[in-house]
Design an enzyme around this catalytic site. Structure first.
Site, PDB file in Angstrom:
ATOM      1  N   ASP A 494      -3.555  -0.001  16.122  1.00 20.15           N
ATOM      2  CA  ASP A 494      -3.704   0.153  14.671  1.00 20.15           C
ATOM      3  C   ASP A 494      -2.754  -0.780  13.919  1.00 20.15           C
ATOM      4  OD1 ASP A 494      -4.025   1.055  12.113  1.00 20.15           O
ATOM      5  OD2 ASP A 494      -3.354   3.110  12.481  1.00 20.15           O
ATOM      6  N   ASP A 560      -9.805   4.704   6.274  1.00 24.42           N
ATOM      7  CA  ASP A 560      -9.949   6.019   6.897  1.00 24.42           C
ATOM      8  C   ASP A 560     -11.044   6.862   6.248  1.00 24.42           C
ATOM      9  OD1 ASP A 560      -7.762   5.106   8.207  1.00 24.42           O
ATOM     10  OD2 ASP A 560      -6.568   6.913   7.910  1.00 24.42           O
TER      11      ASP A 560
HETATM   12  C1  GAL Z   1      -4.413   4.989  10.236  1.00 18.55           C
HETATM   13  C2  GAL Z   1      -5.686   4.998  11.033  1.00 18.55           C
HETATM   14  C3  GAL Z   1      -6.049   6.454  11.296  1.00 18.55           C
HETATM   15  C4  GAL Z   1      -4.925   7.109  12.063  1.00 18.55           C
HETATM   16  C5  GAL Z   1      -3.619   6.961  11.302  1.00 18.55           C
HETATM   17  C6  GAL Z   1      -2.439   7.466  12.098  1.00 18.55           C
HETATM   18  O1  GAL Z   1      -4.024   3.650   9.994  1.00 18.55           O
HETATM   19  O2  GAL Z   1      -6.698   4.352  10.314  1.00 18.55           O
HETATM   20  O3  GAL Z   1      -7.269   6.524  12.013  1.00 18.55           O
HETATM   21  O4  GAL Z   1      -4.836   6.537  13.329  1.00 18.55           O
HETATM   22  O5  GAL Z   1      -3.373   5.594  10.983  1.00 18.55           O
HETATM   23  O6  GAL Z   1      -1.252   7.348  11.396  1.00 18.55           O
END
Ligand code: GAL
Length: 746
Positions: A494, A560
């Site tokens: 990520d 998200d």
């Molecule tokens: C975001 C991601 C989410 C989740 C989250 C965790 O950037 O898009 O799916 O993984 O971080 O902090």
């Protein structure tokens, strides 16, 4: 303060009939505003002439008045005519309505506290989301006007103290209104799904927010959507002090629309609400074995094979495989293939399961070659339910529930830990270590593999993850090795924490977006196991065009997802419409994880806010899109309805179709969208989506060309698993608001 009563409202807007503005109402769009905090600001005499003018409709950040981690105050000057009191149906009271406030507020009228919502933190360190945060929610404060606080026909000051931890801040998305109190406004109608009750129960909940007894009449209509007729109606006189509950029992296999109207006895004013309670379309699986899994599976030469034979049916079940290639072993009790094959090639075999009711066989090809993820991954991820509160125990309990509830028998085998598993610091040799919530990663991995599951983990190319846990920057090689030792089969990588590195440099070239992903993949590919590479950078630089170049197996295409129709609509329909050319075996567009069941992104779980039909739309669309389907709820709490959504073998067969084509929009209109894809057997999977706010009925013949209907085609309703009609092609299809008909046309 005794005479002052305050009320906090947290009702669901969709279920609450909005009250039209009336002549006596005072509507205010603008207030005086300042950042900071001072008890003097509530007093009438305070001079606010130097404060700025701020809109109450737009959040503070939009007005460049950001108060992140700070307090701010609004002051509203308003002349309140005494006539308002005469209009009030609740004698002696008037009502002050404030817009949504991010996060919490205390509200004063002429220096007196009249209400508060959430808790004002004493410092930012003390701030807690659960206690302080009360957004989105409008505020309603009732004021007893007989106690001298209101100054009739003169200037009054409403002072609102607000606190904002992050995001937008302040009042927004509505107006300030001062109105007489109308009894009917105290009534809120809601429906409570008793989703665990197999009979099909829902409760109509009538809440009276005012502290007086209310009398009225309830009228209920139950409308059968397939038959297009009212099947039951009744009236009931009720008197409510706080809450009145009317239970409704219905046939849980039939879509019905319940409409309730409550009419206040004296004023004859009414409120109405409507819902479609959960209905189950997926037929119950037969007791004898049935294969529900993928027909093809890719593994690289020499990498461990971990493959669970996905047969539903009565347990115990024994498994066997015809043509089992050398190098593989079958656990005949659990139905799991383990082993290695070094020689490239297609290995065809027959998977067999037997129980007390019978036997089933399924053809299967293991493709030993360069491509893994020949069909999209199915499984579970911790984020949408547990957020940063995930632990080893919760992961294991979800995996156990995948087994116990039978979801693993439908191919849901990835068990993925998302953010928040790392300790604060690496070990002295630089090795990444899990925090106290994950006592033994290797043991967890071994246990998962033994059951036939795949083990997934999360990291970031930055120094920190999105949730401020350690990322992999400058330790990519070491982390890839550690992941291998723990038996990791899936890495979600990520971008989040990498923003820091990215912003510190001027490089905005295409290569700058690829760099962190190429780096990690080079080390993942050096490991002696297949690691599904799920890259997550929210679609930047049109990742779908180069995801295969960094050897990713899937890429998140958007930000998200959350459990609302607008999020689902934007991510599922708008943002995927042009992406079909980029998906295929080995590499998939990822529109984010599923939002059905109990979600919450924290230790506090709640039922998804999607309506019944929005949930059918969500799963149908993800199946059509050949999307990763990672369950985002607590599997241990999955009920019959959610199971019906996730475990319809014909729906999953579309998602897992070996041709791997992603559906494209074939017809788009304000109310209807038709999406379709071709499947390996030359049939078509078609979704007719009602994206409008009303129920619609359509004649498939009017959309023949999009539905691929020919004179001799068979049209199958995939959710019901029933052919529509054999001769004259069907009658009308009734599709509830935000709902879908998922068809397969042969
Ligand atoms: C975001 C991601 C989410 C989740 C989250 C965790 O950037 O898009 O799916 O993984 O971080 O902090």
């Amino acid at each position: 303060m005794k005479q002052i009563v305050s009320f906090m409202l947290l009702f669901t807007w969709s279920l609450f009939t909005s009250i039209l503005l009336q002549a006596q109402d005072i509507v205010i769009k603008e207030a005086k505003f300042t950042k900071g905090d001072n008890g003097e600001y509530k007093n009438v005499a305070f001079d606010d002439s130097q404060w700025v003018n701020a809109s109450v409709e737009k959040n503070l950040r939009k007005q460049k008045l950001d108060i992140t981690t700070q307090y701010g105050w609004y002051r509203i000057h308003v002349n309140i005519p005494q006539s308002m009191l005469n209009e009030s149906e609740l004698k002696g009271w008037i009502r002050i309505h404030l817009p949504h406030i991010d996060d919490c507020d205390e509200t004063f009228l002429n220096g007196h506290l009249i209400g508060k919502t959430g808790v004002m933190p004493r410092s930012h360190e003390e701030y807690s989301h659960e206690i302080n945060y009360r957004y989105p929610s409008t505020r309603e404060y009732l004021v007893n006007a007989n106690n001298g606080i209101v100054k009739w026909n003169e200037d009054n000051v409403i002072a609102v103290r607000v606190y904002n931890a992050n995001d937008q801040g302040g009042m927004m998305n509505d107006l300030v209104r001062i109105t007489p109190v109308r009894r009917i406004e105290g009534i809120a109608l809601a429906f409570d799904q008793q989703a665990f009750d197999p009979k099909g129960h829902t409760n109509i909940i009538i809440d009276n927010k005012y502290s007086c007894k209310q009398q009225g009449q309830v009228h209920v209509d139950i409308f059968d959507i397939d038959k297009q007729q009212i099947i039951h109606s009744f009236d009931k006189n009720i008197s409510i002090t706080k809450t009145s509950i009317i239970p409704i029992v219905y046939d849980k296999n039939t879509p019905i629309r319940i409409t309730i109207t409550y009419t206040d006895k004296a004023s004859k004013k009414a409120v109405t609400a409507t819902t479609i309670p959960h209905y189950i379309q997926t037929p119950k699986a037969p007791e004898q074995p049935r294969y529900n899994g993928t027909s093809v599976y890719g593994v690289r030469p020499g990498s461990p094979v971990i493959f669970k034979l996905a047969f539903s049916g009565n347990k115990p079940m024994t498994y066997s495989v015809q043509n089992l290639p050398e190098g593989l072993d079958l656990d005949t009790q659990r139905g799991v293939l383990h082993g290695h094959i070094t020689q490239k090639g297609d290995y065809t075999m027959t998977l067999i399961a037997e129980n007390n009711k019978g036997k089933a066989e399924a053809p299967f090809t293991l493709k030993v070659g360069n491509t893994i993820a020949l069909t999209p991954p199915l499984g579970w991820n911790s984020w949408n339910c547990w957020g940063l509160s995930v632990s080893q125990e919760k992961v294991k309990s979800s995996a156990q529930a995948l087994l116990d509830k039978g979801l693993a028998d439908y191919g849901f085998v990835y068990v993925n830990i998302d953010d928040s598993w790392t300790a604060e610091k690496r070990a002295s040799d630089g090795r990444i270590v899990p925090n106290e919530k994950f006592p033994d990663m290797k043991a967890l991995g071994d246990w998962l593999h033994q059951q036939g599951f795949k083990f997934g983990i999360y990291s970031s190319p930055g120094d920190l993850t999105c949730g401020d846990y350690l990322g992999s920057i400058d330790h990519e090689e070491q982390d890839a090795q550690t992941f291998n030792e723990w038996g990791i089969d899936y890495l979600k990588y990520d971008w989040c924490g990498y923003y820091k590195v990215f912003r510190a440099s001027d490089d905005r070239s295409h290569a700058a977006y690829l760099r962190p992903y190429i780096k990690m993949q080079q080390y993942l590919r050096q490991q002696p196991r297949d690691i599904f590479y799920s890259i997550c950078q929210y679609g930047m630089d049109e990742v779908w065009k180069w995801g295969t170049y960094v050897d990713a197996n899937s890429w998140r295409t958007t930000g998200d997802i959350t459990d609302t129709w607008s999020s689902l609509y934007d991510i599922g329909f708008n943002k995927q419409a042009q992406l079909y050319p980029y998906a295929g075996p080995g590499h998939w567009n990822d529109p984010d994880m599923l939002i059905v069941g109990k979600v919450g992104w924290s230790s506090q779980l709640r039922n998804t806010r999607l309506s019944t039909d929005e949930q059918y739309t969500h799963i149908s669309l993800w199946a059509l899109l050949a999307a990763n389907m990672l369950i985002g709820c607590d599997v241990a709490q999955i009920d019959d309805f959610t199971f019906n959504l996730l475990c319809n073998n014909e729906v999953l067969a579309i998602n897992q179709d070996p041709l791997g084509q992603q559906a494209r929009p074939l017809f788009k209109h304000d109310d209807i969208q038709i999406w379709g894809r071709q499947l390996a057997d030359s049939s078509y999977a078609i979704g007719i989506f009602n994206v409008s706010d009303k129920d619609i009925s359509i004649n498939p013949n009017d959309y023949k060309e999009y539905l691929k209907i020919q004179p001799n085609t068979t049209i199958r309703d995939i959710w019901r698993q029933k052919d529509l009609s054999n001769d004259t092609k069907p009658c009308l299809l009734h599709i509830p608001t935000h709902g879908v008909k998922l068809l397969r046309v042969f």
